[in-house]
Write an enzyme that holds these catalytic residues in place. Structure first.
Site, mmCIF file in Angstrom:
data_model
loop_
_atom_site.group_PDB
_atom_site.id
_atom_site.type_symbol
_atom_site.label_atom_id
_atom_site.label_comp_id
_atom_site.label_asym_id
_atom_site.label_seq_id
_atom_site.Cartn_x
_atom_site.Cartn_y
_atom_site.Cartn_z
ATOM 1 N N ASN A 119 92.522 28.565 23.187
ATOM 2 C CA ASN A 119 91.683 27.422 22.816
ATOM 3 C C ASN A 119 90.463 27.311 23.718
ATOM 4 O O ASN A 119 90.527 27.627 24.900
ATOM 5 C CB ASN A 119 92.497 26.129 22.884
ATOM 6 C CG ASN A 119 93.662 26.144 21.909
ATOM 7 O OD1 ASN A 119 93.699 26.994 21.029
ATOM 8 N ND2 ASN A 119 94.591 25.237 22.070
ATOM 9 N N VAL A 120 89.388 26.814 23.133
ATOM 10 C CA VAL A 120 88.133 26.672 23.888
ATOM 11 C C VAL A 120 87.834 25.197 24.153
ATOM 12 O O VAL A 120 86.776 24.867 24.669
ATOM 13 C CB VAL A 120 86.961 27.328 23.099
ATOM 14 C CG1 VAL A 120 87.194 28.831 22.952
ATOM 15 C CG2 VAL A 120 86.756 26.688 21.725
ATOM 16 N N ASP A 121 88.784 24.316 23.811
ATOM 17 C CA ASP A 121 88.480 22.882 23.806
ATOM 18 C C ASP A 121 88.596 22.187 25.163
ATOM 19 O O ASP A 121 88.152 21.039 25.311
ATOM 20 C CB ASP A 121 89.335 22.153 22.747
ATOM 21 C CG ASP A 121 90.838 22.355 22.937
ATOM 22 O OD1 ASP A 121 91.292 22.527 24.079
ATOM 23 O OD2 ASP A 121 91.561 22.329 21.908
ATOM 24 N N HIS A 153 89.628 32.995 25.230
ATOM 25 C CA HIS A 153 88.529 32.982 24.259
ATOM 26 C C HIS A 153 87.332 32.156 24.724
ATOM 27 O O HIS A 153 86.500 31.769 23.907
ATOM 28 C CB HIS A 153 89.037 32.500 22.886
ATOM 29 C CG HIS A 153 89.964 33.481 22.233
ATOM 30 N ND1 HIS A 153 90.710 33.187 21.112
ATOM 31 C CD2 HIS A 153 90.266 34.772 22.543
ATOM 32 C CE1 HIS A 153 91.436 34.247 20.770
ATOM 33 N NE2 HIS A 153 91.186 35.216 21.625
ATOM 34 N N CYS A 161 73.086 32.498 28.528
ATOM 35 C CA CYS A 161 71.761 32.916 28.088
ATOM 36 C C CYS A 161 71.806 34.356 27.572
ATOM 37 O O CYS A 161 72.353 35.242 28.228
ATOM 38 C CB CYS A 161 70.764 32.801 29.238
ATOM 39 S SG CYS A 161 69.123 33.337 28.728
ATOM 40 N N THR A 190 100.356 28.771 17.820
ATOM 41 C CA THR A 190 99.453 29.874 17.465
ATOM 42 C C THR A 190 100.046 30.653 16.299
ATOM 43 O O THR A 190 101.262 30.869 16.249
ATOM 44 C CB THR A 190 99.168 30.820 18.650
ATOM 45 O OG1 THR A 190 98.375 31.924 18.170
ATOM 46 C CG2 THR A 190 100.427 31.348 19.320
ATOM 47 N N ALA A 247 103.974 20.484 18.447
ATOM 48 C CA ALA A 247 103.959 20.672 19.899
ATOM 49 C C ALA A 247 104.102 19.326 20.603
ATOM 50 O O ALA A 247 104.797 19.211 21.617
ATOM 51 C CB ALA A 247 102.657 21.357 20.305
HETATM 52 P P1 OAD Z 1 95.515 29.281 14.042
HETATM 53 O O1 OAD Z 1 94.726 28.250 13.322
HETATM 54 O O2 OAD Z 1 95.471 30.668 13.533
HETATM 55 O O3 OAD Z 1 97.045 28.866 14.061
HETATM 56 C C1 OAD Z 1 97.442 27.566 14.383
HETATM 57 C C2 OAD Z 1 98.964 27.556 14.380
HETATM 58 O O4 OAD Z 1 99.396 26.292 14.807
HETATM 59 C C3 OAD Z 1 99.594 27.811 13.023
HETATM 60 O O5 OAD Z 1 100.624 28.789 13.182
HETATM 61 C C4 OAD Z 1 100.196 26.459 12.631
HETATM 62 O O6 OAD Z 1 101.407 26.598 11.903
HETATM 63 C C5 OAD Z 1 100.452 25.842 13.981
HETATM 64 N N1 OAD Z 1 100.393 24.376 14.060
HETATM 65 C C6 OAD Z 1 99.599 23.508 13.385
HETATM 66 N N2 OAD Z 1 99.779 22.254 13.814
HETATM 67 C C7 OAD Z 1 100.720 22.310 14.801
HETATM 68 C C8 OAD Z 1 101.328 21.349 15.663
HETATM 69 N N3 OAD Z 1 101.001 20.062 15.588
HETATM 70 N N4 OAD Z 1 102.236 21.793 16.559
HETATM 71 C C9 OAD Z 1 102.577 23.103 16.628
HETATM 72 N N5 OAD Z 1 102.043 24.049 15.843
HETATM 73 C C10 OAD Z 1 101.122 23.670 14.950
HETATM 74 O O7 OAD Z 1 95.084 29.190 15.578
HETATM 75 P P2 OAD Z 1 95.218 30.297 16.715
HETATM 76 O O8 OAD Z 1 96.484 31.032 16.610
HETATM 77 O O9 OAD Z 1 94.872 29.635 17.986
HETATM 78 O O10 OAD Z 1 89.507 32.811 17.692
HETATM 79 O O11 OAD Z 1 94.026 31.265 16.319
HETATM 80 C C11 OAD Z 1 93.734 32.329 17.161
HETATM 81 C C12 OAD Z 1 92.262 32.583 17.178
HETATM 82 O O12 OAD Z 1 91.778 32.763 15.859
HETATM 83 C C13 OAD Z 1 91.413 31.425 17.703
HETATM 84 O O13 OAD Z 1 91.329 31.412 19.102
HETATM 85 C C14 OAD Z 1 90.103 31.665 17.058
HETATM 86 C C15 OAD Z 1 90.595 31.948 15.673
HETATM 87 O O14 OAD Z 1 89.780 32.544 14.797
HETATM 88 C C16 OAD Z 1 88.199 33.006 17.651
HETATM 89 O O15 OAD Z 1 87.412 32.211 17.181
HETATM 90 C C17 OAD Z 1 87.771 34.286 18.316
#
Ligand code: OAD
Length: 249
Positions: free
Chosen positions: A112-114, A129, A137, A198, A241
């Site tokens: 996460n970038v937040d 990330h 820049c 994730t 979570a």
């Molecule tokens: P995703 O959006 O791919 O996945 C989010 C996950 O969180 C999913 O598996 C959901 O089922 C789960 N989820 C949703 N709400 C939840 C909750 N309240 N508690 C627990 N789980 C929950 O996000 P990431 O896996 O972080 O990269 O995505 C990886 C990367 O892909 C990101 O960092 C970003 C994205 O494109 C870049 O932009 C380079």
């Protein structure tokens, strides 16, 4: 599956006795804070294309469009507060580092970038990330923090005159070297890894869970939906979570 999938007592016992915990988080941990995820229901990649917004080519083509999207996301994140999931991980770090008297006993790796982990009190966060509050820049390479919401200038420019870009990793770009090396080592040495919110489909980050597993760590998945790692995990908690992580404390 070697343990009952919903055996929270079992996981809690491991977490409170081990000297090496790694945690890998993704967008799902911030969902309950109101930050949209990328995939799944309401996910950003349903309405927007990663190719148009999160690649170096997209930025070269249309920096203003890319910055408008980041400006919008920065606005959402600015309003968001850490939720009980972030807070539980910060508390777990403090407990573990205190119990083991060793900073390396707990490693939080995030995609996460937040910045919500830091705002919740997590001290040592490996941001694979990047960070949405950093700008870099494209000319002189200077990196600095930028807190403007909304941005005064779109696209923003450096003092040197060149375009600034978000301090995040886009598709097709390498991960920051130091963070990756530290995350790799922590995953290799972990006795237990928590994989939280994730989809575990974006590499190389997702590979850290496979690495940890192969090196002998127990794996616990906390996710509202299925992930490709579920079949290899020792525990699978199908919940949010924010509701699940506090039960670990
Ligand atoms: P995703 O959006 O791919 O996945 C989010 C996950 O969180 C999913 O598996 C959901 O089922 C789960 N989820 C949703 N709400 C939840 C909750 N309240 N508690 C627990 N789980 C929950 O996000 P990431 O896996 O972080 O990269 O995505 C990886 C990367 O892909 C990101 O960092 C970003 C994205 O494109 C870049 O932009 C380079």
């Amino acid at each position: 599956m070697t343990q009952a999938p919903f055996d929270m007592m079992g996981l809690r016992q491991v977490v409170h006795t081990t000297d090496s915990i790694a945690v890998l988080t993704g967008a799902g941990i911030s969902a309950e804070s109101g930050v949209p995820t990328f995939r799944g229901t309401g996910g950003l990649w349903r309405d927007y294309s990663a190719e148009d917004l999160a690649t170096p080519e997209a930025f070269a083509r249309n920096p203003r469009l890319v910055w408008e999207w980041y400006d919008w996301r920065r606005g959402i994140i600015r309003q968001a507060q850490p939720n009980p999931g972030h807070l539980a991980l910060a508390a777990l770090e403090q407990q573990t580092v205190g119990r083991c008297a060793n900073d390396a006993s707990f490693t939080l790796i995030t995609q996460n970038v937040d910045g919500l982990h830091e705002r919740a009190g997590s001290r040592s966060v490996l941001k694979l990330h990047g960070d949405i509050w950093l700008v870099r820049c494209t000319g002189c390479g200077a990196v600095e923090r930028n807190d403007e919401v909304p941005l005064r200038e779109l696209p923003p420019r450096c003092r040197c005159g060149a375009l600034l870009r978000p301090g995040v990793v886009w598709f097709g770009e390498p991960l920051p070297r130091t963070e990756w090396a530290r995350a790799y080592e922590a995953s290799r040495h972990a006795r237990v890894m928590l994989v939280v919110g994730t989809s575990a489909v974006v590499y190389p980050a997702a590979g850290l869970a496979e690495l940890a597993r192969a090196a002998g760590a127990k794996l616990a998945i906390i996710n509202t939906g299925e992930t490709p790692l579920d079949s290899a995990a020792d525990w699978v908690f199908r919940g949010t979570a924010g509701e699940t992580l506090p039960q670990l404390l």
